[in-house]
Design a protein around this motif. Structure first.
Motif, PDB file in Angstrom:
ATOM      1  N   THR A 117     -34.219  38.395  -5.927  1.00 53.90           N
ATOM      2  CA  THR A 117     -34.734  37.615  -7.048  1.00 53.90           C
ATOM      3  C   THR A 117     -35.821  36.684  -6.523  1.00 53.90           C
ATOM      4  N   SER A 131     -36.230  32.596  -6.127  1.00 59.02           N
ATOM      5  CA  SER A 131     -34.797  32.786  -6.011  1.00 59.02           C
ATOM      6  C   SER A 131     -34.029  31.928  -7.004  1.00 59.02           C
ATOM      7  N   THR A 132     -32.760  32.274  -7.186  1.00 52.99           N
ATOM      8  CA  THR A 132     -31.889  31.493  -8.054  1.00 52.99           C
ATOM      9  C   THR A 132     -31.592  30.125  -7.446  1.00 52.99           C
ATOM     10  N   HIS A 133     -31.927  29.938  -6.175  1.00 52.44           N
ATOM     11  CA  HIS A 133     -31.811  28.617  -5.554  1.00 52.44           C
ATOM     12  C   HIS A 133     -32.964  27.703  -5.955  1.00 52.44           C
ATOM     13  N   THR A 184     -26.304  25.105 -16.271  1.00 56.53           N
ATOM     14  CA  THR A 184     -25.414  26.038 -15.584  1.00 56.53           C
ATOM     15  C   THR A 184     -24.611  25.301 -14.522  1.00 56.53           C
ATOM     16  N   TRP A 215     -22.906  27.381 -10.337  1.00 58.75           N
ATOM     17  CA  TRP A 215     -23.555  28.658 -10.013  1.00 58.75           C
ATOM     18  C   TRP A 215     -25.046  28.416  -9.845  1.00 58.75           C
ATOM     19  N   PRO A 216     -25.651  28.929  -8.801  1.00 65.65           N
ATOM     20  CA  PRO A 216     -25.088  29.810  -7.780  1.00 65.65           C
ATOM     21  C   PRO A 216     -24.288  29.106  -6.686  1.00 65.65           C
ATOM     22  N   VAL A 217     -24.184  27.784  -6.745  1.00 65.49           N
ATOM     23  CA  VAL A 217     -23.434  27.031  -5.731  1.00 65.49           C
ATOM     24  C   VAL A 217     -22.359  26.212  -6.430  1.00 65.49           C
TER      25      VAL A 217
END
Length: 345
Positions: A39, A42-44, A230, A233-235
């Motif tokens: 991705t 990134s999703t970060h 959210t 997620w992702p953490v």
């Protein structure tokens, strides 16, 4: 999974793909390496600065690069995934192209491929001219997707134009960085790029605040009139804030002010000015029924519970229920449909 095995690649301390780990795993699985799913950004919430090298590593071992287009709203008009090294890109219509993301999707949209993969695009037994010369079978009954959803994205693209779409990408990045900058010092942003900036979203790290949990902040935001970003997620233990390009400065400031006010409430707990267990965060959200009940037993006022920020008395969105045990509900699913009677069986 078409018989494939998923191999996870590690991240470094800054949220980027661990290139050394990717190299090692690409070599170890070279004889059967099919593809890397990545991705970007990134999703970060960061642009992978080594993305070209990442793609080259996979290509060197005979694999393809599938780029998830979930975050294309930070790229449209600014970058070409094909030049970065992607072989396949799923252009999600939600978020980037005006379709709502609610309900987990719709996860649909055109899938672009590099020229060498074009012959394998899916065909259709009932519709001619679809797919490539070596087409696989259809993956959808409707060869061109949803006739109810696609016109909305088409109209959005046509009305925005190239200049408008590019501006939207810039605003999406600007909005996320505006939030990160204004919250600096109150909440830690978990990952940033080498220049201290984020991409289209930022992850707020609450894990070091032991007096409350991320759930407390999410529930308290309801009292301020917001659905929480959210969560975890992702953490785990974080809030991922993704404002996109559609939020005005007024709305961003309203959200930021709510988070800053919640941070002050957290500090009241830490300094002993508020009770460790009986406080607005631990008891959030507060419904109209609870605030207007004859009995009020909390150590804080009804006003702080329900109207903690200016303007809420003029425009208040009341939560409909008090806090529920989310984890219990996730683990104990209950059908909400009425039971069948004998005459209905």
């Amino acid at each position: 999974m078409a018989g494939m095995e998923v191999v996870a690649v590690a991240c470094d301390d800054h949220g980027n793909i661990d290139i050394a780990d990717l190299k090692a795993k690409a070599l170890a699985h070279a004889p059967k390496l099919a593809a890397l799913m990545v991705t970007y950004p990134s999703t970060h919430g960061v642009f992978e600065e080594g993305i070209r090298e990442i793609c080259a590593i996979v290509h060197a071992q005979g694999g393809q690069v599938y780029m998830d287009g979930a975050n294309m709203n930070a790229m449209v008009g600014l970058a070409r995934p094909g030049e970065i090294g992607a072989d396949v890109l799923h252009l999600n219509l939600h978020k980037t192209f005006c379709i709502p993301h609610g309900g987990g999707g719709p996860g649909m949209g055109p899938i672009g491929v590099a020229k060498h993969l074009a012959p394998y695009l899916p065909g259709h037994p009932l519709v001619g001219g679809v797919g490539g010369s070596k087409a696989i079978g259809p993956v959808s009954a409707a060869p061109w997707g949803s006739s109810s959803i696609l016109p909305i994205s088409w109209a959005y693209i046509a009305m925005m134009g190239g200049q408008g779409l590019t501006q939207a990408s810039k605003i999406a990045i600007l909005n996320a960085n505006y939030i990160a900058a204004r919250l600096k010092g109150a909440f830690d942003v978990l990952y940033t790029g080498s220049h201290g900036r984020v991409a289209h979203e930022c992850i707020l790290d609450l894990r070091h605040i032991h007096e409350i949990s991320v759930v407390d902040v999410a529930k308290r935001l309801m009292d301020y009139g917001f659905h929480a970003p959210t969560m975890s997620w992702p953490v785990a233990g974080t809030l991922m804030v993704e404002p996109t390009e559609s939020e005005s400065v007024h709305e961003l400031d309203r959200f930021i002010d709510a988070l800053l006010a919640i941070r002050a409430e957290i500090e009241d707990i830490r300094q002993g000015r508020a009770d460790a267990t009986d406080n607005p965060l631990k008891n959030a959200p507060h419904t109209l029924g609870s605030v207007t009940a004859d009995e009020w037993t909390h150590a804080y006022s009804r006003s702080q519970a329900a109207w903690p920020a200016p303007g809420l008395r003029q425009a208040k969105q009341w939560p409909t229920v008090r806090r529920v045990d989310d984890a219990f509900g996730d683990r104990n699913l209950v059908c909400s449909c009425p039971p069948w009677g004998e005459d209905e069986a």
